[in-house]
Design a protein around this motif. Structure first.
Motif, PDB file in Angstrom:
ATOM      1  N   GLN A 168      -5.727  10.343  -9.341  1.00  0.00           N
ATOM      2  CA  GLN A 168      -5.589  11.260  -8.695  1.00  0.00           C
ATOM      3  C   GLN A 168      -4.532  10.034  -7.913  1.00  0.00           C
ATOM      4  O   GLN A 168      -3.461  11.093  -7.901  1.00  0.00           O
ATOM      5  CB  GLN A 168      -6.071  11.680  -7.560  1.00  0.00           C
TER       6      GLN A 168
ATOM      7  N   GLN B 121      -0.364  10.967  -7.689  1.00  0.00           N
ATOM      8  CA  GLN B 121      -0.202  10.890  -6.375  1.00  0.00           C
ATOM      9  C   GLN B 121       1.369  10.079  -6.388  1.00  0.00           C
ATOM     10  O   GLN B 121       2.783  10.467  -5.870  1.00  0.00           O
ATOM     11  CB  GLN B 121      -0.309  10.303  -5.616  1.00  0.00           C
TER      12      GLN B 121
ATOM     13  N   GLU C  96       5.110  10.300  -5.988  1.00  0.00           N
ATOM     14  CA  GLU C  96       6.235  10.132  -5.773  1.00  0.00           C
ATOM     15  C   GLU C  96       7.230   9.416  -5.306  1.00  0.00           C
ATOM     16  O   GLU C  96       8.678   8.989  -5.261  1.00  0.00           O
ATOM     17  CB  GLU C  96       5.149   9.276  -4.465  1.00  0.00           C
TER      18      GLU C  96
END
Length: 363
Positions: free
Chosen positions: A63, A67, A71
Motif C-alpha cells: 500500500q 501511495q 504521490e
C-alpha cells in the motif's frame, strides 16, 4: 556411486543456502542505509521474533508503494501544469517586453525624426515670419516718410506755381492797363519777372520763355507798342505753361497718393497675413510641444513597464528554476524510497528471509 551423488547434493544445497544467506546479508546491509528500510527490517525482525507473521507488513508496504507512486504521479502532473504555466508566463512576458521595446523604439524614433525636426522647422518659420513683419513695417514706414516728403514737395511746388501765376497775372494786369508806360510800371514788371526767374530757375521747360521775357522787358521795348504786345503774348504763353504744370503736378500728386494708398493696403494685407501665419505657427509649436511632452512621458512609462516586465520575467525564471530543482530532488527522493520499499518487499517475500531472521533471533 549413490553415496557420492548424495554427498554432491548435500554440498549443493549447503552452497545454495550459504549463497542465499550471503545475499540476504548484503541486501539487509544496503537496506539499513535507509532509515525507512532499516525500520522495515527491524519491524520485521521484531514481528517474527514475537511469533507474528509478515503478511500485514507486506500488505502495508504494498500500500505504501502504491501511495508513493500515486504521490509521485501527482508531483509529475503538478510539475507539468507548473511547466505549462511557466511557459505561458514566459511567452507572455517576452511578448509584452517585445511590445514595450517596439513602443520605445517607435516613440524615440518619432521624437528624434519627426517632432524635434518639426519643432525646428516651426521655429525657423516663426523667426522668418517675424523678420517678414519687421521688414513689412520698415517698408511701410519708409514709404510713408517718402510719401510725406513727396506731398510736402507737391505743396511747395503748388505754392511756387501759384505765386508765379499770380506774378504773371499781375504783370498782365499792369500791361493791359498801360496807356502811357511809366518807369514805375516797368520796374514792377521787372520785379515780377525776377520773382518768376528765381522760383523756376531749375525748371528747364520755363527757362527759354523767362529768358525771352527778360530780353523783351527792357525800358525801350516797354514803351514800344509792338514789343509790348509781344511781351503780353509771351506772358500769356508762360501763364498757360504754369497752369498746365499746376494741373500736371495735381494729377501726379493724385496718382502718387492713389499708388501710395494701394501700396499701404497691400502692405497692410501682407501684415495681416503674416500675423495670422504667426498665430497658426504658434499654435503648431504649442501642439508640437504638447505632443513632444506626451511622447517623452509615454516612452518613459514604457521603459518603466519594460523594466517591470523584465524583473517579473527574471523572478518567474528564478522561481521556476527553484521549483524545478525542488521537483528533481523530490522525484529523486520518491524514486529512492519506492525502490528501497520494493527491495524491502522483495526481501520480505523471500522464504529464506524469514528463516534467516529466525536464525538471527534464535527461533
Amino acid at each position: 556411486m549413490r553415496t557420492g551423488l548424495l554427498i554432491c547434493l548435500i554440498l549443493g544445497v549447503l552452497s545454495v543456502e550459504l549463497n542465499m544467506e550471503r545475499h540476504s546479508e548484503e541486501v539487509l546491509a544496503k537496506l539499513r542505509e535507509s532509515k525507512w528500510a532499516s525500520f522495515i527490517v527491524d519491524f520485521a525482525e521484531v514481528e517474527l521474533g514475537s511469533g507474528g507473521a509478515l503478511t500485514e507488513l507486506v500488505e502495508a508496504i504494498n500500500q505504501l508503494i502504491d501511495q508513493l507512486e500515486e504521490e509521485l504521479d501527482d508531483i509529475h502532473q503538478a510539475y507539468s501544469r507548473r511547466t505549462d504555466e511557466h511557459n505561458r508566463d514566459v511567452t507572455r512576458y517576452e511578448q509584452e517586453i517585445q511590445d514595450a521595446d517596439r513602443d520605445i523604439f517607435n516613440g524615440e524614433d518619432f521624437i528624434d525624426n519627426v517632432l524635434i525636426p518639426q519643432k525646428q522647422r516651426f521655429q525657423d518659420a516663426l523667426a522668418q515670419l517675424k523678420t517678414n513683419i519687421e521688414e513689412n513695417r520698415r517698408i511701410l514706414d519708409s514709404e510713408t516718410v517718402n510719401r510725406k516728403k513727396q506731398h510736402e514737395q507737391f505743396l511747395s511746388n503748388i505754392a511756387e506755381i501759384n505765386e508765379a501765376i499770380g506774378a504773371v497775372d499781375e504783370s498782365l494786369g499792369l500791361l493791359s492797363q498801360i496807356t502811357n508806360p511809366s518807369l514805375v510800371q516797368f520796374k514792377r514788371v521787372q520785379t515780377n519777372l525776377g520773382r518768376i526767374q528765381n522760383s523756376f530757375q531749375n525748371h528747364s521747360s520755363f527757362a527759354p520763355i523767362i529768358k525771352a521775357l527778360l530780353e523783351l522787358a527792357t525800358e525801350q521795348n516797354f514803351t514800344d507798342q509792338g514789343s509790348l504786345q509781344q511781351l503780353v503774348k509771351i506772358f500769356n504763353e508762360l501763364r498757360v505753361q504754369f497752369v498746365d504744370t499746376l494741373n500736371q503736378e495735381t494729377a501726379d500728386e493724385s496718382a502718387a497718393e492713389t499708388k501710395f494708398a494701394e501700396r499701404v493696403a497691400q502692405l497692410e494685407k501682407e501684415f495681416a497675413e503674416f500675423q495670422r501665419a504667426v498665430l497658426i505657427k504658434n499654435s503648431e509649436i504649442a501642439a508640437n510641444e504638447q505632443k513632444l511632452g506626451e511622447t517623452i512621458v509615454y516612452v518613459g512609462q514604457r521603459k518603466d513597464d519594460r523594466a517591470t516586465l523584465q524583473a517579473q520575467l527574471q523572478a518567474e525564471n528564478d522561481n521556476y528554476a527553484s521549483e524545478t530543482d525542488l521537483y528533481n530532488r523530490t522525484v529523486t527522493e520518491y524514486n529512492k524510497e519506492i525502490e528501497i520499499s520494493k527491495q524491502a518487499l522483495g526481501l520480505l517475500t523471500q522464504p529464506s528471509f524469514e528463516q534467516y531472521v529466525k536464525s538471527k533471533v534464535g527461533i
